[in-house]
Design a protein around this motif. Structure first.
Motif, PDB file in Angstrom:
ATOM      1  N   HIS A  28       0.832  -1.196   0.000  1.00  0.00           N
ATOM      2  CA  HIS A  28       0.000   0.000   0.000  1.00  0.00           C
ATOM      3  C   HIS A  28       0.868   1.247   0.000  1.00  0.00           C
ATOM      4  O   HIS A  28       1.853   1.322   0.732  1.00  0.00           O
ATOM      5  CB  HIS A  28      -0.923  -0.007   1.219  1.00  0.00           C
ATOM      6  N   GLY A  29       0.479   2.227  -0.794  1.00  0.00           N
ATOM      7  CA  GLY A  29       1.193   3.498  -0.846  1.00  0.00           C
ATOM      8  C   GLY A  29       0.664   4.456   0.205  1.00  0.00           C
ATOM      9  O   GLY A  29      -0.377   4.233   0.822  1.00  0.00           O
ATOM     10  N   CYS A  30       1.360   5.544   0.387  1.00  0.00           N
ATOM     11  CA  CYS A  30       0.987   6.508   1.420  1.00  0.00           C
ATOM     12  C   CYS A  30      -0.267   7.303   1.057  1.00  0.00           C
ATOM     13  O   CYS A  30      -0.923   7.855   1.928  1.00  0.00           O
ATOM     14  CB  CYS A  30       2.146   7.462   1.694  1.00  0.00           C
ATOM     15  N   CYS A  31      -0.635   7.351  -0.206  1.00  0.00           N
ATOM     16  CA  CYS A  31      -1.782   8.166  -0.643  1.00  0.00           C
ATOM     17  C   CYS A  31      -2.960   7.308  -1.090  1.00  0.00           C
ATOM     18  O   CYS A  31      -3.811   7.758  -1.848  1.00  0.00           O
ATOM     19  CB  CYS A  31      -1.349   9.088  -1.779  1.00  0.00           C
ATOM     20  N   GLY A  32      -3.021   6.079  -0.645  1.00  0.00           N
ATOM     21  CA  GLY A  32      -4.157   5.228  -0.944  1.00  0.00           C
ATOM     22  C   GLY A  32      -3.972   4.268  -2.092  1.00  0.00           C
ATOM     23  O   GLY A  32      -4.825   3.418  -2.305  1.00  0.00           O
ATOM     24  N   GLY A  33      -2.900   4.371  -2.837  1.00  0.00           N
ATOM     25  CA  GLY A  33      -2.661   3.439  -3.928  1.00  0.00           C
ATOM     26  C   GLY A  33      -2.168   2.106  -3.411  1.00  0.00           C
ATOM     27  O   GLY A  33      -1.774   1.980  -2.255  1.00  0.00           O
TER      28      GLY A  33
END
Length: 95
Positions: A28-33
């Protein structure tokens, strides 16, 4: 074969018991991706019935069904006995 295993990875897996699982692991990325990344572990899966089993040159491989036929390659990296498996190739995102 459903997946390629390098000679060095094959020998490493044999020393660890002869069983490996290749599965998708969510990242998971920090911006929701997010993305699913293929990972390999020298152990059987928790639920083998959910995987495609392959016997290959003395190894028992368990593959996530979405990874079968994806052109992935398992290899090993590390030195002085501190190796780890890794997967090369494109990791599909689950539908």
């Amino acid at each position: 074969m459903a997946i390629e295993v390098s000679d060095s990875a094959r020998e490493w897996i044999k020393r660890k018991g002869g069983v490996a699982t290749v599965r998708l692991s969510p990242r998971h990325g920090c911006c929701g991706g997010g993305a699913d990344i293929a990972v390999a572990e020298a152990r059987p899966p928790d639920d083998p019935a959910c995987y495609t089993g392959v016997e290959f040159e003395g190894l028992s491989l368990y593959l996530d069904p979405t990874l079968v036929g994806q052109g992935l390659r398992v290899d090993v990296a590390g030195f002085l006995g501190m190796g780890h498996l890794f997967v090369e190739g494109v990791s599909p995102t689950r539908s």
